[in-house]
Design a protein around this motif. Structure first.
Motif, short mmCIF file in Angstrom:
data_model
loop_
_atom_site.label_atom_id
_atom_site.label_comp_id
_atom_site.label_asym_id
_atom_site.label_seq_id
_atom_site.Cartn_x
_atom_site.Cartn_y
_atom_site.Cartn_z
N ASP A 178 0.77 -1.38 -0.05
CA ASP A 178 -0.12 -0.05 0.03
C ASP A 178 0.79 1.36 0.00
N ALA A 179 2.09 1.19 0.82
CA ALA A 179 2.74 2.54 0.97
C ALA A 179 3.55 2.64 -0.33
N ILE A 180 4.01 1.63 -1.07
CA ILE A 180 4.51 1.88 -2.58
C ILE A 180 3.47 2.35 -3.40
N ASP A 185 1.89 7.31 -6.26
CA ASP A 185 0.83 8.25 -6.66
C ASP A 185 1.36 9.64 -6.27
N GLU A 186 2.15 9.86 -5.33
CA GLU A 186 2.39 11.31 -4.69
C GLU A 186 3.52 11.76 -6.13
N ILE A 187 4.39 10.77 -6.37
CA ILE A 187 5.31 11.09 -7.35
C ILE A 187 4.69 11.67 -8.52
N ARG A 322 5.24 5.95 5.54
CA ARG A 322 5.66 4.90 6.77
C ARG A 322 4.59 3.96 6.74
N VAL A 323 5.16 2.61 6.69
CA VAL A 323 4.30 1.49 6.70
C VAL A 323 3.82 1.29 8.33
#
Length: 387
Positions: A178-180, A185-187, A322-323
């Motif tokens: 999920d964090a990846i 998406d943010e990039i 952060r996971v």
């Protein structure tokens, strides 16, 4: 490269025993501003560290009103363990004791003894092998038995180190995936797997302590069992992400955090903040921070990662996520009770013992080997180990 099971002495599981209760064992933390310095004195007792030095760490706690999140997390974990044990029909009350703050181990042992319990199975909120993450808990349990005068009356065993148990690893797999996605998406729409790097972070320890982690006859590489276990679990997480219909492959590395002590003493490196800076200089656009060494979001997570490491990443222009730690994730809670059932018998006929492990290093020992994770300050009595 993970070390194989052949690098370890033989690991024979212990026969099942009928226990009276479960003892949840944790580190403890302050619950108000007036608690902070007394708590830190407890943590560092015997080292002669003056209060002015302790105040350098105290500001982490004072930032959150002097309250560590760890005690509330342990209350929630105790309730979740109790519910799962009840669901399975296991008549095992859960007591909770800390090494360094109220409720102390001695209080938990007195309460269990007063209720008529004589054989306790400890679940420690630490998954890996090292002095501070395993043997020191065993020593403090022995000291609490001595302090309460219960050494001859109460037996305390401990579930095995569960670094590679599916219940502990599973939440990191889903959380990292999920964090990846969040970082990609943010990039932005032009982001690719090469833009993201996963940092598996754990507490740094002195290198001499790392070398001594695990059985003394094991050959597990330059960082002992502590380093080998973390690397093996990180490999399992990344292999899981690289399989299936939603497979994703990104680069990763193991990093360390929360270093303390003399600057002249070698500790495990690289530091997470240094690693983030180096990744930014290489053109990486986003980082995922996985608190692989931690069971819950205690101070080393909410300050060292959520405050400091996240700020380092943002200052470097990186997307960051952060996971979550396992906490009270149902997969983790179920796994902890599975570990209890590996050792506990109800008195009914038992089926075969299932001891799942996701790396070649596991399943780890039910009972710690003699000399395992040696105390750097000299030998002290410890429970749940071979003489």
């Amino acid at each position: 490269m993970s070390q194989g099971a052949a690098s370890l002495p033989a690991r024979d599981p212990q026969p099942r025993t009928r226990y009276d209760a479960v003892l949840l064992v944790s580190f403890g933390g302050p619950e108000g501003q007036d608690d902070v310095l007394p708590f830190l004195r407890n943590v560092t007792r015997g080292r002669g560290i003056p209060d002015e030095r302790l105040e350098e760490v105290a500001h982490h706690y004072r930032h959150f009103g002097g309250v560590s999140p760890i005690n509330d997390q342990n209350r929630a974990l105790r309730a979740a363990l109790t519910a799962e044990l009840d669901r399975r029909g296991l008549d095992l009350p859960v007591y909770w004791g800390n090494r360094n703050w109220d409720p102390y181990l001695s209080d938990a042992l007195r309460a269990a003894h007063a209720a008529g319990h004589r054989r306790l199975l400890a679940v420690v909120t630490s998954a890996y092998s090292s002095y501070s993450s395993c043997r020191q808990y065993r020593e403090d349990l022995a000291a609490a038995l001595e302090e309460t005068g219960l050494t001859a009356e109460v037996q305390v065993d401990k579930v095995r180190q569960y670094f590679d148990h599916p219940g502990f690893v599973g939440p990191f797999v889903s959380g990292t995936r999920d964090a990846i996605r969040t970082v990609l998406d943010e990039i932005g729409p032009d982001a690719g797997p090469g833009d993201v790097h996963v940092l598996f972070s754990t507490h740094s320890i002195p290198t001499v302590t790392a070398v001594a982690s695990g059985p003394p006859t094991a050959d597990l590489g330059p960082d002992g069992a502590y380093g080998a276990q973390h690397r093996a679990v990180a490999e399992v997480v990344m292999a899981a992400l690289a399989s299936g219909t939603d497979a994703i492959e990104v680069d990763w590395s193991l990093v360390f955090q929360s270093r303390s002590g003399s600057p002249h003493t070698p500790w495990l490196e690289p530091d997470v903040n240094d690693a983030i800076g180096e990744l930014a200089s290489r053109g990486v656009r986003g980082v995922v921070i996985v608190p692989l060494g931690f069971v819950s979001d205690h101070m080393e997570v909410v300050w060292d990662l959520d405050e400091e490491a996240t700020a380092t990443a943002r200052d470097a222009g990186l997307a960051v996520s952060r996971v979550p730690t396992p906490g009270v994730d149902p997969t983790f809670v179920t796994g902890l009770v599975d570990l209890v059932e590996e050792r506990h018998t109800t008195g009914e006929p038992d089926g075969p013992v299932d001891r799942p492990a996701l790396t070649p290093l596991g399943p780890w020992y039910d009972v710690c080997r003699a000399g395992c994770c040696a105390n750097p300050r000299g030998e002290r009595p410890a429970v749940a180990g071979l003489a």
